[in-house]
Motif scaffolding. Structure first.
Motif, PDB file in Angstrom:
ATOM      1  N   UNK A 163      63.333  30.550 -56.499  1.00 39.73           N
ATOM      2  CA  UNK A 163      63.196  29.319 -55.733  1.00 39.73           C
ATOM      3  C   UNK A 163      64.480  28.230 -55.750  1.00 39.73           C
ATOM      4  N   UNK A 164      65.104  28.270 -56.912  1.00 39.98           N
ATOM      5  CA  UNK A 164      66.409  27.427 -56.703  1.00 39.98           C
ATOM      6  C   UNK A 164      67.309  28.143 -55.812  1.00 39.98           C
ATOM      7  N   UNK A 165      67.380  29.372 -55.839  1.00 44.04           N
ATOM      8  CA  UNK A 165      68.277  30.138 -54.963  1.00 44.04           C
ATOM      9  C   UNK A 165      67.994  29.885 -53.747  1.00 44.04           C
ATOM     10  N   UNK A 166      66.843  30.054 -53.093  1.00 50.22           N
ATOM     11  CA  UNK A 166      66.154  29.923 -51.815  1.00 50.22           C
ATOM     12  C   UNK A 166      66.736  28.511 -51.386  1.00 50.22           C
ATOM     13  N   UNK A 167      66.300  27.469 -52.107  1.00 45.06           N
ATOM     14  CA  UNK A 167      66.656  25.970 -51.918  1.00 45.06           C
ATOM     15  C   UNK A 167      68.122  25.800 -51.602  1.00 45.06           C
ATOM     16  N   UNK A 168      68.922  26.273 -52.455  1.00 49.49           N
ATOM     17  CA  UNK A 168      70.324  26.253 -52.194  1.00 49.49           C
ATOM     18  C   UNK A 168      70.961  26.975 -51.052  1.00 49.49           C
ATOM     19  N   UNK A 169      70.280  28.172 -50.578  1.00 47.37           N
ATOM     20  CA  UNK A 169      70.622  28.826 -49.518  1.00 47.37           C
ATOM     21  C   UNK A 169      70.008  28.162 -48.079  1.00 47.37           C
ATOM     22  N   UNK A 170      69.020  27.319 -48.142  1.00 52.40           N
ATOM     23  CA  UNK A 170      68.206  26.491 -47.225  1.00 52.40           C
ATOM     24  C   UNK A 170      69.212  26.146 -46.282  1.00 52.40           C
ATOM     25  N   UNK A 194      77.531  15.183 -65.730  1.00 51.51           N
ATOM     26  CA  UNK A 194      77.898  15.420 -64.384  1.00 51.51           C
ATOM     27  C   UNK A 194      77.428  14.795 -63.450  1.00 51.51           C
ATOM     28  N   UNK A 195      75.982  14.453 -63.356  1.00 52.32           N
ATOM     29  CA  UNK A 195      75.279  13.651 -62.379  1.00 52.32           C
ATOM     30  C   UNK A 195      75.718  12.051 -62.581  1.00 52.32           C
ATOM     31  N   UNK A 196      76.023  11.777 -63.588  1.00 51.50           N
ATOM     32  CA  UNK A 196      76.580  10.379 -63.551  1.00 51.50           C
ATOM     33  C   UNK A 196      78.013   9.905 -62.946  1.00 51.50           C
ATOM     34  N   UNK A 197      78.742  11.192 -63.178  1.00 49.93           N
ATOM     35  CA  UNK A 197      80.120  11.107 -62.555  1.00 49.93           C
ATOM     36  C   UNK A 197      80.070  11.388 -61.044  1.00 49.93           C
ATOM     37  N   UNK A 198      78.966  12.000 -60.499  1.00 50.40           N
ATOM     38  CA  UNK A 198      78.873  12.334 -59.275  1.00 50.40           C
ATOM     39  C   UNK A 198      78.077  11.172 -58.538  1.00 50.40           C
ATOM     40  N   UNK A 199      77.686  10.330 -59.321  1.00 51.73           N
ATOM     41  CA  UNK A 199      76.664   9.102 -58.756  1.00 51.73           C
ATOM     42  C   UNK A 199      75.478   9.831 -57.969  1.00 51.73           C
ATOM     43  N   UNK A 200      74.877  10.775 -58.188  1.00 53.79           N
ATOM     44  CA  UNK A 200      73.647  11.343 -57.672  1.00 53.79           C
ATOM     45  C   UNK A 200      72.411  10.580 -58.007  1.00 53.79           C
ATOM     46  N   UNK A 201      71.623  10.242 -56.935  1.00 55.40           N
ATOM     47  CA  UNK A 201      70.151   9.447 -57.115  1.00 55.40           C
ATOM     48  C   UNK A 201      69.019  10.184 -56.830  1.00 55.40           C
ATOM     49  N   UNK A 202      69.327  11.533 -56.547  1.00 50.42           N
ATOM     50  CA  UNK A 202      68.159  12.552 -55.834  1.00 50.42           C
ATOM     51  C   UNK A 202      68.332  13.618 -56.852  1.00 50.42           C
ATOM     52  N   UNK A 203      67.230  14.107 -57.546  1.00 46.89           N
ATOM     53  CA  UNK A 203      67.043  15.460 -58.170  1.00 46.89           C
ATOM     54  C   UNK A 203      66.029  16.436 -57.746  1.00 46.89           C
ATOM     55  N   UNK A 204      66.030  17.656 -57.655  1.00 42.00           N
ATOM     56  CA  UNK A 204      65.123  18.561 -57.483  1.00 42.00           C
ATOM     57  C   UNK A 204      64.757  19.365 -58.677  1.00 42.00           C
ATOM     58  N   UNK A 205      63.665  19.725 -59.161  1.00 38.88           N
ATOM     59  CA  UNK A 205      62.969  20.292 -60.227  1.00 38.88           C
ATOM     60  C   UNK A 205      62.500  21.561 -59.866  1.00 38.88           C
ATOM     61  N   UNK A 206      63.149  22.722 -60.302  1.00 35.21           N
ATOM     62  CA  UNK A 206      62.627  24.132 -59.880  1.00 35.21           C
ATOM     63  C   UNK A 206      62.670  24.686 -61.251  1.00 35.21           C
ATOM     64  N   UNK A 207      62.253  24.183 -62.323  1.00 38.73           N
ATOM     65  CA  UNK A 207      62.339  24.866 -63.780  1.00 38.73           C
ATOM     66  C   UNK A 207      60.690  25.236 -63.875  1.00 38.73           C
ATOM     67  N   UNK A 208      60.586  26.015 -64.963  1.00 40.22           N
ATOM     68  CA  UNK A 208      59.244  26.180 -65.527  1.00 40.22           C
ATOM     69  C   UNK A 208      58.524  25.024 -65.917  1.00 40.22           C
TER      70      UNK A 208
END
Length: 207
Positions: free
Chosen positions: A94-101, A140-154
């Motif tokens: 699923x993660x692969x598919x979302x990255x390529x979407x 890495x998220x703090x450094x990039x200042x990202x505010x949205x995450x996607x969880x595609x883990x078990x």
């Protein structure tokens, strides 16, 4: 235009209206009536008018809504008149598919970081992204200042990952893991579980 507070139930429908307006614009519409928009979406014209009236006055009597300006207004209200960077955790199928979407970037979103805990995946390229070690997620998220995450883990690790995302500064999570997340009330969480939707559908289909 100054925006009034928009009820949450209306906010949930605004992206649906916006998507349909994009299609209408591609088809050459300059104006669209509430009746036409409702027919395309399966809503009543009255519902369309009521929802959009919470945003301001847009329609012209006898002509309908100006498609281009309504698109701009909805983009501003939904804050997608800019590009939001997103971090994805869990680079399985699923993660692969979302990255390529290819549908994210035209609508205001861009996956810029991907994390996994599998040593065989870390450092590998998926599309234009290098898979990072989830061990360094917060940094890495703090450094990039990202505010949205996607969880595609078990599901078994989704809660832990969600808490780490929040600790890193993420304030909105799109959760594909089939589990409810217990997070502070101020964190916006959207759930995408196909099985839940299928089970709702089979209720109506019957035995």
């Amino acid at each position: 235009m100054e925006h009034k507070p928009v009820p949450r139930v209306v906010v949930k429908r605004l992206p649906i209206y916006l998507r349909e307006l994009y299609y209408a614009a591609e088809e050459g519409y300059t104006y669209i009536s509430s009746q036409e928009l409702g027919q395309r979406l399966g809503y009543t014209a009255a519902q369309i008018r009521k929802d959009l009236s919470t945003l301001g006055e847009f329609g012209k009597q006898g002509a309908g809504y100006p498609v281009a300006s309504l698109i701009k207004e909805l983009e501003a209200i939904l804050h997608v008149n800019r590009t939001w960077d997103v971090a994805l955790v869990g680079v399985g199928d699923l993660g692969h598919a979302l990255i390529h979407y290819q549908g994210f970037h035209p609508r205001g979103f861009r996956i810029v970081l991907a994390f996994d805990n599998n040593p065989a995946k870390i450092g590998k390229l998926v599309g234009d992204l290098i898979i990072h070690d989830v061990q360094y997620l917060e940094e890495e998220i703090r450094q990039a200042g990202i505010r949205i995450g996607m969880i595609t883990t078990p599901a078994s690790v989704a809660q832990e990952i969600a808490e780490r995302l929040v600790e890193a500064g993420v304030r909105g999570i799109l959760n594909y893991a089939p589990v409810h997340l217990n997070l502070p009330a101020e964190i916006e969480v959207e759930y995408i579980d196909p099985v839940i939707h299928l089970q709702r559908m089979t209720f109506f289909l019957g035995g």
